[in-house]
Design an enzyme around this catalytic site. Structure first.
Site, short mmCIF file in Angstrom:
data_model
loop_
_atom_site.label_atom_id
_atom_site.label_comp_id
_atom_site.label_asym_id
_atom_site.label_seq_id
_atom_site.Cartn_x
_atom_site.Cartn_y
_atom_site.Cartn_z
N GLY A 23 -3.21 -5.15 -163.61
CA GLY A 23 -3.59 -5.09 -162.20
C GLY A 23 -2.99 -6.24 -161.41
N SER A 25 -0.50 -6.06 -159.18
CA SER A 25 0.24 -5.66 -157.98
C SER A 25 -0.44 -6.05 -156.68
CB SER A 25 0.45 -4.14 -157.99
OG SER A 25 -0.78 -3.48 -158.24
N ARG A 26 -1.72 -6.39 -156.77
CA ARG A 26 -2.48 -6.70 -155.54
C ARG A 26 -3.57 -7.71 -155.86
NH1 ARG A 26 -5.66 -2.39 -154.04
NH2 ARG A 26 -5.17 -1.06 -155.81
N ASP A 74 -1.62 2.97 -166.92
CA ASP A 74 -3.05 3.05 -166.63
C ASP A 74 -3.84 2.37 -167.75
OD1 ASP A 74 -5.67 3.77 -166.20
OD2 ASP A 74 -5.26 5.92 -165.95
N VAL A 75 -4.56 1.29 -167.44
CA VAL A 75 -5.29 0.57 -168.49
C VAL A 75 -6.38 1.42 -169.14
CG1 VAL A 75 -4.88 -1.78 -167.59
CG2 VAL A 75 -6.95 -0.52 -166.88
N ASN A 101 -7.27 -8.23 -166.05
CA ASN A 101 -7.76 -8.33 -164.67
C ASN A 101 -8.04 -6.97 -164.01
OD1 ASN A 101 -7.85 -9.55 -161.77
ND2 ASN A 101 -6.17 -8.07 -161.71
N SER A 153 -17.18 -10.67 -163.42
CA SER A 153 -17.67 -10.64 -162.03
C SER A 153 -19.08 -11.22 -161.94
CB SER A 153 -17.71 -9.20 -161.52
OG SER A 153 -18.39 -9.12 -160.29
N TYR A 166 -20.55 -0.75 -163.00
CA TYR A 166 -19.68 -1.93 -162.87
C TYR A 166 -20.35 -3.15 -163.51
CZ TYR A 166 -16.68 -5.27 -160.28
OH TYR A 166 -15.81 -6.27 -159.91
N LYS A 170 -18.91 -5.33 -166.58
CA LYS A 170 -18.56 -6.75 -166.40
C LYS A 170 -19.41 -7.66 -167.29
CE LYS A 170 -15.22 -6.33 -163.42
NZ LYS A 170 -13.84 -6.64 -163.83
P1 NDP Z 1 -7.92 -4.81 -156.05
O1 NDP Z 1 -8.58 -3.49 -155.84
O2 NDP Z 1 -7.47 -5.61 -154.89
O3 NDP Z 1 -6.65 -4.62 -157.03
C1 NDP Z 1 -6.82 -3.92 -158.22
C2 NDP Z 1 -5.62 -4.10 -159.09
O4 NDP Z 1 -5.89 -3.42 -160.33
C3 NDP Z 1 -4.37 -3.45 -158.53
O5 NDP Z 1 -3.26 -4.20 -158.96
C4 NDP Z 1 -4.40 -2.06 -159.16
O6 NDP Z 1 -3.10 -1.48 -159.28
C5 NDP Z 1 -4.92 -2.41 -160.53
N1 NDP Z 1 -5.54 -1.28 -161.19
C6 NDP Z 1 -6.61 -0.55 -160.79
N2 NDP Z 1 -6.87 0.42 -161.68
C7 NDP Z 1 -5.95 0.30 -162.67
C8 NDP Z 1 -5.67 1.01 -163.85
N3 NDP Z 1 -6.41 2.05 -164.21
N4 NDP Z 1 -4.63 0.59 -164.62
C9 NDP Z 1 -3.86 -0.46 -164.26
N5 NDP Z 1 -4.08 -1.17 -163.14
C10 NDP Z 1 -5.10 -0.80 -162.36
O7 NDP Z 1 -8.93 -5.62 -156.98
P2 NDP Z 1 -9.31 -7.17 -156.96
O8 NDP Z 1 -8.11 -8.00 -156.94
O9 NDP Z 1 -10.37 -7.37 -155.95
O10 NDP Z 1 -10.03 -7.29 -158.38
C11 NDP Z 1 -9.36 -7.75 -159.54
C12 NDP Z 1 -10.38 -7.93 -160.64
O11 NDP Z 1 -11.36 -8.87 -160.20
C13 NDP Z 1 -11.15 -6.65 -160.98
O12 NDP Z 1 -11.40 -6.58 -162.35
C14 NDP Z 1 -12.44 -6.82 -160.21
O13 NDP Z 1 -13.49 -6.08 -160.80
C15 NDP Z 1 -12.66 -8.32 -160.33
N6 NDP Z 1 -13.52 -8.88 -159.31
C16 NDP Z 1 -13.21 -8.74 -157.97
C17 NDP Z 1 -14.06 -9.26 -157.02
C18 NDP Z 1 -13.78 -9.17 -155.57
O14 NDP Z 1 -14.68 -9.53 -154.79
N7 NDP Z 1 -12.61 -8.75 -155.13
C19 NDP Z 1 -15.30 -9.96 -157.41
C20 NDP Z 1 -15.49 -10.05 -158.83
C21 NDP Z 1 -14.63 -9.52 -159.72
P3 NDP Z 1 -2.47 -0.53 -158.11
O15 NDP Z 1 -2.02 -1.50 -157.05
O16 NDP Z 1 -1.33 0.16 -158.77
O17 NDP Z 1 -3.56 0.36 -157.64
#
Ligand code: NDP
Length: 257
Positions: A23, A25-26, A74-75, A101, A153, A166, A170
């Site tokens: 994950g 990419s963002r 896809d993870v 992540n 989380s 979730y 977590k």
């Molecule tokens: P985003 O939704 O901003 O980004 C999610 C990332 O995960 C993207 O790169 C996406 O890829 C990738 N992704 C989603 N599903 C899959 C999959 N099935 N296989 C591979 N890649 C996948 O998430 P955050 O940056 O906010 O969160 C990152 C981590 O931090 C997560 O585990 C989240 O649970 C955890 N977290 C986040 C919090 C928050 O407030 N933001 C708080 C606590 C924990 P693509 O771009 O291709 O869709």
């Protein structure tokens, strides 16, 4: 600007290291990838669907003169993870640092939660770390070095309304982390969690503004965290955390202690 002695020392520490960030990419994953690449690491960023965003991260990391590649997969799919693993191994020959992540939310009150919502979140957020860690670990054991950081989380620690799926996933990551840390410490492999609080990414931007305001009112530091602030905790564990294992570092603005 001159590089300080400290920066030089840190740079050397990750210079020969290969990192896989799921994950990447963002959001938080992208910042972790950039943070570690800025310290000299070679980085593979995994993503599932957003090739354009992944390429943006690749371009930015290339501008640091670091080696980087984006790997789709896809993870939640063990076969896809095997391909991701093989692609990174073919490209760079090893994975020293694994950042689990990637994660999703599928919120619903428990009485309304479907089995599909439950399974999607458990499979993507938790089963994924079983499959990927199992692939990556043998090489870490062989080379007597590894750093694994699982992004859990605050919701896994404190619970969250409408988030039984979730929260279970977590919290499961935290237990997984402690147990695996015990098993692999003898191979100089550390396993830790970072538990972000509410961090401003697409995941939080999707929450209605009124709900965002209510959340901020409960954060002692009075604001959402930034992905960079989470990435810095990961960097600390990877760069300076040689004697830290089985732990969870909270990056949550004081919201849960
Ligand atoms: P985003 O939704 O901003 O980004 C999610 C990332 O995960 C993207 O790169 C996406 O890829 C990738 N992704 C989603 N599903 C899959 C999959 N099935 N296989 C591979 N890649 C996948 O998430 P955050 O940056 O906010 O969160 C990152 C981590 O931090 C997560 O585990 C989240 O649970 C955890 N977290 C986040 C919090 C928050 O407030 N933001 C708080 C606590 C924990 P693509 O771009 O291709 O869709």
């Amino acid at each position: 600007m001159a590089i300080s002695v400290n920066e030089l020392a840190t740079h050397k520490i990750l210079q020969d290291r290969v990192v896989l960030v799921t994950g990447g990419s963002r959001g938080i994953g992208a910042e972790i990838a950039k943070e570690l690449a800025a310290q000299g690491a070679t980085v593979a960023i995994n993503y599932v669907s957003n090739a354009d965003r992944a390429q943006e991260v690749v371009r930015e990391i290339e501008s640091y003169n670091a080696k980087v590649t984006a790997v789709q997969g896809d993870v939640a799919n063990p076969e896809a993870m095997k391909k991701v693993y093989e692609e990174v191994m073919e490209t760079y020959g090893k994975i020293d640092i694994l950042i689990n992540n990637a994660g999703i939310t599928r919120d619903a009150k428990f009485v309304n939660m479907t089995e599909e919502q439950w399974n999607q979140v458990i499979t993507t957020n938790m089963n994924s770390i079983f499959h990927l860690t199992k692939l990556v670990l043998p090489n870490m054991i062989e080379q007597n070095y590894g750093r694994i950081v699982n992004i859990s989380s605050i919701i896994g620690q404190a619970g969250g309304f409408g988030q039984t799926n979730y929260s279970a996933a977590k919290a499961g990551m935290i237990g997984f982390t402690k147990s695996l840390a015990l098993e692999v410490a003898r191979y100089n492999i550390t396993v830790n969690c970072v538990c972000p609080g509410y961090t401003f990414t697409d995941m939080v931007a999707a929450v209605p503004e009124k709900v965002q305001e209510k959340i901020i009112a409960k954060i002692p530091l009075g604001r959402f965290g930034t992905p960079k602030e989470v990435a810095k905790a990961v960097r600390f564990l990877v760069v300076d955390g040689d004697y830290i294992t089985g732990q969870s570092i909270n990056v949550n603005g004081g919201m849960y202690m």
